[in-house]
Design an enzyme around this catalytic site. Structure first.
Site, PDB file in Angstrom:
ATOM      1  N   ASP A   1     -21.561  24.215   9.662  1.00 38.11           N
ATOM      2  CA  ASP A   1     -22.302  24.103  10.918  1.00 38.11           C
ATOM      3  C   ASP A   1     -22.110  25.305  11.822  1.00 38.11           C
ATOM      4  O   ASP A   1     -21.169  26.098  11.667  1.00 38.11           O
ATOM      5  CB  ASP A   1     -21.912  22.828  11.671  1.00 38.11           C
ATOM      6  CG  ASP A   1     -20.434  22.758  12.036  1.00 38.11           C
ATOM      7  OD1 ASP A   1     -19.607  23.203  11.224  1.00 38.11           O
ATOM      8  OD2 ASP A   1     -20.114  22.253  13.139  1.00 38.11           O
TER       9      ASP A   1
ATOM     10  N   ASP B   1     -19.187  33.296  12.410  1.00 37.00           N
ATOM     11  CA  ASP B   1     -18.520  31.994  12.413  1.00 37.00           C
ATOM     12  C   ASP B   1     -19.462  30.914  11.891  1.00 37.00           C
ATOM     13  O   ASP B   1     -20.073  30.205  12.661  1.00 37.00           O
ATOM     14  CB  ASP B   1     -18.062  31.675  13.829  1.00 37.00           C
ATOM     15  CG  ASP B   1     -17.217  30.425  13.917  1.00 37.00           C
ATOM     16  OD1 ASP B   1     -16.739  29.955  12.886  1.00 37.00           O
ATOM     17  OD2 ASP B   1     -17.047  29.914  15.049  1.00 37.00           O
TER      18      ASP B   1
ATOM     19  N   GLU C   1     -17.534  21.065  12.062  1.00 43.79           N
ATOM     20  CA  GLU C   1     -16.288  21.650  12.554  1.00 43.79           C
ATOM     21  C   GLU C   1     -16.404  22.069  14.008  1.00 43.79           C
ATOM     22  O   GLU C   1     -15.398  22.099  14.729  1.00 43.79           O
ATOM     23  CB  GLU C   1     -15.898  22.842  11.680  1.00 43.79           C
ATOM     24  CG  GLU C   1     -14.512  23.407  11.932  1.00 43.79           C
ATOM     25  CD  GLU C   1     -14.462  24.468  13.027  1.00 43.79           C
ATOM     26  OE1 GLU C   1     -13.347  24.821  13.462  1.00 43.79           O
ATOM     27  OE2 GLU C   1     -15.535  24.951  13.440  1.00 43.79           O
TER      28      GLU C   1
ATOM     29  N   GLU D   1     -11.993  30.910   8.400  1.00 48.12           N
ATOM     30  CA  GLU D   1     -12.390  31.123   9.790  1.00 48.12           C
ATOM     31  C   GLU D   1     -12.336  32.617  10.130  1.00 48.12           C
ATOM     32  O   GLU D   1     -11.649  33.388   9.455  1.00 48.12           O
ATOM     33  CB  GLU D   1     -11.443  30.360  10.715  1.00 48.12           C
ATOM     34  CG  GLU D   1     -11.648  28.866  10.722  1.00 48.12           C
ATOM     35  CD  GLU D   1     -12.871  28.458  11.515  1.00 48.12           C
ATOM     36  OE1 GLU D   1     -13.271  29.175  12.452  1.00 48.12           O
ATOM     37  OE2 GLU D   1     -13.435  27.395  11.193  1.00 48.12           O
TER      38      GLU D   1
END
Length: 352
Positions: A77, A101, A127, A154
């Protein structure tokens, strides 16, 4: 039989950049990841990977016949769009919603599996929402996955970021008594009370905390405030949203007590979410091999990431990815193609 030459850096970088742009252009804001999940599953299956759909837009993929000890993990997401989709590409960067991201990282994960690197890759949704909406915790409860070490991809600027800070969200309510703004002495202004409380919280210094040789910082911030009903009415209620980041080594209960202490006993504090911090997993031999494989700089993760959720279920986990934390959630978000290539090559080296 002749051996095919290894792909050049130019070829790999071009493939990673193209894949990142492809993923950016499949919209996947939180709670709307199903289309991207289906796309990722199709790409991996078409490339010959073993793909298991675990429900709730969660996908586990690996090269055929492998039994990986390391799992790569990434969320599907993004935050809401800011007129930054579709994306674009130039010689140095891929630009667009989620590029840093973390669709660049998803591209690295996909291309490694398609190339046969001995990793499993876990893709999951939601997330970017509060931890109460986590898809990862229910997944690990119903379908434990096999992994000796989890690399959560990440954004880390190509460094290894160990552990993560915990994350408390709270509603802070201040109450007064409404009245006419021409006669404020006949009322009690809730916004004035809130201002005094917020000033108390703002005066608390950032607290550095040493944990396993790394320095994390504990910090509390007011992120939203709301009060008042009209221009001529003294408000009787004012609410503020408070965010508190706490270091590894402090339990969630102790963190809540610390936040109440920082608020000075003023107002009414309601905890609405508390995502635990994560331990530092640097002593794990596979984490050390990852550091050595890329000669990676090591830093504390001054943010919350799913390493905490993996740690909750007993998986050692670290953060390593091609995105830049400073690029995350920006209108002009982008990821460096050179960083995509770096992450791919480091993980290739770890695999061998």
């Amino acid at each position: 039989m002749p051996v095919s030459p290894a792909p050049s850096d130019t070829d790999v970088a071009a493939r990673l950049a193209g894949r990142t742009l492809e993923l950016v252009d499949v919209a996947s804001e939180s709670r709307s990841e199903a289309r991207l999940a289906a796309h990722v599953a199709r790409v991996l299956r078409d490339g010959g990977a073993e793909v298991t759909e675990l429900g709730d837009s969660c996908i586990l993929a690996r090269p055929p016949g492998t039994s990986p000890g390391v799992m790569l993990a990434g969320h599907l997401d993004t935050v809401p769009a800011q007129d930054n989709i579709p994306g674009s590409i130039d010689a140095e960067r891929v630009r667009g919603l989620g590029a840093s991201d973390m669709k660049g990282a998803l591209a690295v994960m996909i291309e490694l599996v398609l190339a046969g690197a001995p990793y499993s890759a876990l893709f999951f949704p939601r997330e970017e929402l509060p931890s109460t909406e986590s898809a990862l915790v229910p997944l690990l409860q119903r379908s434990p996955v096999e992994a000796e070490l989890v690399i959560v991809m990440e954004p880390t600027d190509g460094e290894l970021h160990a552990g993560c800070v915990g994350n408390i969200n709270a509603t802070w309510t201040f109450r007064g008594r409404s009245g006419h703004s021409a006669r404020p002495w006949a009322a009690e202004n809730a916004i004035t009370r809130a201002a005094l409380g917020i000033a108390t919280l703002a005066s608390a210094p950032v607290l550095p905390v040493q944990f396993h040789g790394l320095t994390f910082h504990e910090v509390a911030s007011v992120t939203r405030i709301n009060g008042g009903i009209a221009a001529n009415v003294i408000p009787e209620t004012c609410t503020a949203q408070v965010n508190f980041r706490y270091a590894p080594g402090r339990t969630p209960d102790a963190a809540e007590a610390r936040l109440r202490e920082l608020c000075g006993g003023l107002g009414e504090l309601e905890i609405t979410g508390n995502a635990a911090s994560a331990p530092v997993a640097l002593e794990h031999p596979l984490a050390q091999r990852l550091i050595d494989a890329g000669e990676l700089a090591v830093a504390p993760k001054q943010a919350w990431t799913p390493v905490a959720e993996f740690a909750q279920f007993g998986y050692p986990a670290v953060n390593f990815g091609p995105g830049a934390p400073a690029q995350a959630h920006r209108r002009d978000e982008s990821v460096e193609i050179a960083r995509l290539l770096h992450a791919h090559r480091v993980l290739e080296a770890l695999a061998t």
